[in-house]
Design a protein around this motif. Structure first.
Motif, PDB file in Angstrom:
ATOM      1  N   LEU A 152      20.905 -10.495  -6.350  1.00 21.81           N
ATOM      2  CA  LEU A 152      20.980  -9.096  -6.769  1.00 21.81           C
ATOM      3  C   LEU A 152      19.586  -8.480  -6.825  1.00 21.81           C
ATOM      4  N   TRP A 153      18.635  -9.209  -7.394  1.00 19.99           N
ATOM      5  CA  TRP A 153      17.263  -8.702  -7.485  1.00 19.99           C
ATOM      6  C   TRP A 153      16.682  -8.442  -6.104  1.00 19.99           C
ATOM      7  N   THR A 154      16.895  -9.373  -5.202  1.00 20.05           N
ATOM      8  CA  THR A 154      16.383  -9.238  -3.840  1.00 20.05           C
ATOM      9  C   THR A 154      16.993  -8.024  -3.148  1.00 20.05           C
ATOM     10  N   LYS A 155      18.292  -7.864  -3.310  1.00 24.14           N
ATOM     11  CA  LYS A 155      18.977  -6.729  -2.685  1.00 24.14           C
ATOM     12  C   LYS A 155      18.492  -5.407  -3.271  1.00 24.14           C
ATOM     13  N   SER A 156      18.258  -5.375  -4.591  1.00 21.76           N
ATOM     14  CA  SER A 156      17.818  -4.135  -5.240  1.00 21.76           C
ATOM     15  C   SER A 156      16.435  -3.701  -4.763  1.00 21.76           C
ATOM     16  N   LYS A 157      15.642  -4.661  -4.280  1.00 22.35           N
ATOM     17  CA  LYS A 157      14.296  -4.365  -3.789  1.00 22.35           C
ATOM     18  C   LYS A 157      14.256  -4.157  -2.278  1.00 22.35           C
ATOM     19  N   GLY A 158      15.414  -4.238  -1.638  1.00 21.28           N
ATOM     20  CA  GLY A 158      15.467  -4.049  -0.202  1.00 21.28           C
ATOM     21  C   GLY A 158      14.823  -5.161   0.582  1.00 21.28           C
ATOM     22  N   LEU A 159      14.854  -6.378   0.035  1.00 20.01           N
ATOM     23  CA  LEU A 159      14.229  -7.522   0.686  1.00 20.01           C
ATOM     24  C   LEU A 159      15.265  -8.404   1.358  1.00 20.01           C
ATOM     25  N   LEU A 195      13.381 -18.993 -15.840  1.00 22.76           N
ATOM     26  CA  LEU A 195      12.605 -18.460 -14.725  1.00 22.76           C
ATOM     27  C   LEU A 195      13.509 -18.100 -13.551  1.00 22.76           C
ATOM     28  N   GLY A 196      13.123 -17.051 -12.840  1.00 21.96           N
ATOM     29  CA  GLY A 196      13.857 -16.657 -11.650  1.00 21.96           C
ATOM     30  C   GLY A 196      13.410 -17.420 -10.418  1.00 21.96           C
ATOM     31  N   PHE A 197      14.247 -17.350  -9.370  1.00 21.59           N
ATOM     32  CA  PHE A 197      13.967 -17.972  -8.079  1.00 21.59           C
ATOM     33  C   PHE A 197      13.638 -19.461  -8.247  1.00 21.59           C
ATOM     34  N   ASP A 198      12.695 -19.952  -7.455  1.00 27.57           N
ATOM     35  CA  ASP A 198      12.264 -21.352  -7.559  1.00 27.57           C
ATOM     36  C   ASP A 198      10.912 -21.447  -8.257  1.00 27.57           C
ATOM     37  N   HIS A 199      10.658 -20.533  -9.173  1.00 27.11           N
ATOM     38  CA  HIS A 199       9.326 -20.431  -9.767  1.00 27.11           C
ATOM     39  C   HIS A 199       8.997 -21.575 -10.708  1.00 27.11           C
ATOM     40  N   GLN A 209      -5.097 -22.190  -2.668  1.00 24.26           N
ATOM     41  CA  GLN A 209      -3.802 -22.120  -1.989  1.00 24.26           C
ATOM     42  C   GLN A 209      -3.252 -23.536  -1.935  1.00 24.26           C
ATOM     43  N   PHE A 210      -2.050 -23.740  -2.475  1.00 29.82           N
ATOM     44  CA  PHE A 210      -1.574 -25.114  -2.612  1.00 29.82           C
ATOM     45  C   PHE A 210      -0.273 -25.415  -1.898  1.00 29.82           C
ATOM     46  N   HIS A 211       0.525 -24.389  -1.530  1.00 36.72           N
ATOM     47  CA  HIS A 211       1.784 -24.716  -0.867  1.00 36.72           C
ATOM     48  C   HIS A 211       2.409 -23.452  -0.278  1.00 36.72           C
ATOM     49  N   THR A 212       3.301 -23.686   0.693  1.00 31.72           N
ATOM     50  CA  THR A 212       4.104 -22.612   1.273  1.00 31.72           C
ATOM     51  C   THR A 212       5.573 -22.968   1.090  1.00 31.72           C
ATOM     52  N   TYR A 213       6.355 -21.998   0.643  1.00 30.88           N
ATOM     53  CA  TYR A 213       7.774 -22.218   0.355  1.00 30.88           C
ATOM     54  C   TYR A 213       8.617 -21.359   1.299  1.00 30.88           C
ATOM     55  N   GLY A 214       9.497 -22.017   2.066  1.00 28.81           N
ATOM     56  CA  GLY A 214      10.316 -21.279   3.009  1.00 28.81           C
ATOM     57  C   GLY A 214      11.724 -21.810   3.137  1.00 28.81           C
ATOM     58  N   ASN A 215      12.146 -22.639   2.173  1.00 28.18           N
ATOM     59  CA  ASN A 215      13.495 -23.195   2.213  1.00 28.18           C
ATOM     60  C   ASN A 215      14.540 -22.089   2.162  1.00 28.18           C
ATOM     61  N   THR A 216      15.579 -22.216   2.975  1.00 25.99           N
ATOM     62  CA  THR A 216      16.619 -21.179   3.034  1.00 25.99           C
ATOM     63  C   THR A 216      17.406 -21.061   1.742  1.00 25.99           C
ATOM     64  N   SER A 217      17.350 -22.070   0.879  1.00 22.89           N
ATOM     65  CA  SER A 217      18.102 -22.039  -0.384  1.00 22.89           C
ATOM     66  C   SER A 217      17.261 -21.543  -1.550  1.00 22.89           C
ATOM     67  N   ARG A 218      16.078 -20.995  -1.275  1.00 22.69           N
ATOM     68  CA  ARG A 218      15.211 -20.523  -2.353  1.00 22.69           C
ATOM     69  C   ARG A 218      15.887 -19.433  -3.175  1.00 22.69           C
ATOM     70  N   ILE A 219      16.614 -18.535  -2.511  1.00 26.32           N
ATOM     71  CA  ILE A 219      17.276 -17.423  -3.189  1.00 26.32           C
ATOM     72  C   ILE A 219      18.780 -17.635  -3.063  1.00 26.32           C
ATOM     73  N   LYS A 220      19.399 -18.126  -4.138  1.00 25.54           N
ATOM     74  CA  LYS A 220      20.810 -18.484  -4.044  1.00 25.54           C
ATOM     75  C   LYS A 220      21.643 -18.081  -5.261  1.00 25.54           C
ATOM     76  N   THR A 221      21.014 -17.882  -6.425  1.00 32.94           N
ATOM     77  CA  THR A 221      21.802 -17.504  -7.599  1.00 32.94           C
ATOM     78  C   THR A 221      22.182 -16.033  -7.521  1.00 32.94           C
ATOM     79  N   ASP A 222      23.207 -15.657  -8.277  1.00 33.75           N
ATOM     80  CA  ASP A 222      23.665 -14.262  -8.285  1.00 33.75           C
ATOM     81  C   ASP A 222      22.543 -13.328  -8.731  1.00 33.75           C
ATOM     82  N   LYS A 223      21.775 -13.758  -9.730  1.00 35.65           N
ATOM     83  CA  LYS A 223      20.686 -12.922 -10.229  1.00 35.65           C
ATOM     84  C   LYS A 223      19.607 -12.724  -9.162  1.00 35.65           C
ATOM     85  N   ASP A 224      19.228 -13.814  -8.507  1.00 43.23           N
ATOM     86  CA  ASP A 224      18.176 -13.722  -7.498  1.00 43.23           C
ATOM     87  C   ASP A 224      18.625 -12.897  -6.299  1.00 43.23           C
TER      88      ASP A 224
END
Length: 241
Positions: free
Chosen positions: A96-103, A139-143, A79-94
Motif C-alpha cells: 500500500l505504501w509503495t502504491k501510494s508513492k507511485g513506486l 519496521l517496514g519493508f526489509d529494514h 556502502q555495504f550491500h545492495t538489496y534487490g530480492n523480488t520479495s522485498r515488498i510483500k506485506t499489505d502495508k508495504d
C-alpha cells in the motif's frame, strides 16, 4: 538541473549513533491512513532513504540524505550491500505504501551506513527518533535485515579500519574507547588488558589534558592520529581484543 528520479532504485541510509547507553540507530516515522476498512493503517518506522536522482551519483544521494537530517558537513559513509530480492515488498502495508508513492513493487536499494557520536546529531524533525539497536520497534519493508547487515559489517570493519573513532569524540578517554568497542561488538572487554593493548598503538596519542568524570581521579585524554595511522606500513588490528 535534472530533478528526475528512478522509480525502482533507492538509496537508504542506516545512521548509527553511540551514546553512554550503547549503540543506537536513527529511524523515521512512517504513517498512512486511507480511512477505509479494506486498507491497513500504517504506523511504524523505517530507515531513511530516497529514490536515486538521474543526475546524482549514489554517493551524492547518500550524502544529501545524511546532511539533510543531521546538518553535518564532515562524515564518512560506508556502502555495504545492495538489496534487490523480488520479495522485498510483500506485506499489505508495504504494498500500500509503495502504491501510494507511485513506486514499483519490485525495487533495488543501495544501502549505506554512517556513524557518529549520538550527541553530535541534534534532531529538529519529530519524524525522526533514536532507538537502541537491541530494542527496535516495528519496521517496514526489509529494514530490520538492512540494519542487522549494517551492524554486522560495522563489527567487522571496526577491527581492521579506524571507523571506531568516528563514533566517539575527537578527544576521548580510554574508557570511552572501550565502551565504543563493547557497544558495537556486544561483548565485555577486560579493562586492564584493553588499556595495555591500546597504549601500544602509536596512532592513539596521549594529550596533556584530562576530563573530569564520575571517578575521583580525572581521566587522561587521547586523540586518534590519522596521519600516524596512514604511515604505519604493516596494518594490524585496530585493537587486539
Amino acid at each position: 538541473m535534472d530533478f528526475r528520479k528512478l522509480d525502482n532504485v533507492s538509496v537508504n541510509c542506516v545512521i548509527f549513533g553511540l551514546g553512554p547507553e550503547g549503540l543506537y540507530v536513527l529511524l523515521q516515522k512512517r504513517t498512512l491512513n486511507m480511512f477505509r476498512k479494506e486498507y491497513p493503517v500504517i504506523d511504524d518506522w523505517v530507515i531513511t532513504g530516497e529514490r536515486a536522482f538521474t543526475n546524482k551519483t549514489l554517493e551524492e544521494s547518500a550524502n544529501s540524505i545524511f546532511k539533510s537530517i543531521t546538518n553535518l558537513n564532515e562524515f564518512n559513509r560506508v556502502q555495504f550491500h545492495t538489496y534487490g530480492n523480488t520479495s522485498r515488498i510483500k506485506t499489505d502495508k508495504d504494498l500500500l505504501w509503495t502504491k501510494s508513492k507511485g513506486l514499483k513493487a519490485q525495487s533495488m536499494t543501495i544501502a549505506y551506513y554512517f556513524v557518529q557520536p549520538k550527541k553530535n546529531i541534534q534532531l529538529t524533525d519529530d519524524d525522526f527518533k533514536w532507538f537502541p539497536v537491541k530494542a527496535l520497534p516495528e519496521l517496514g519493508f526489509d529494514h530490520k535485515k538492512i540494519i542487522d547487515d549494517a551492524q554486522e559489517d560495522l563489527k567487522q570493519k571496526i577491527m581492521v579500519e579506524p571507523i571506531i573513532f568516528d563514533l566517539i569524540s575527537h578527544k576521548f578517554t580510554l574508557n570511552e574507547l572501550q565502551i565504543a568497542f563493547e557497544s558495537v561488538l556486544n561483548i565485555e572487554i577486560d579493562n586492564r588488558n584493553f588499556r595495555k593493548k591500546v597504549l601500544k598503538k602509536i596512532y592513539i596519542v596521549p594529550l596533556n589534558e584530562t576530563r573530569k568524570g564520575n571517578a575521583k581521579k580525572p581521566s587522561k585524554l587521547y586523540v586518534f592520529s590519522r596521519d600516524v595511522y596512514n604511515k604505519v606500513t604493516e596494518k594490524d588490528l585496530i585493537i587486539n581484543i
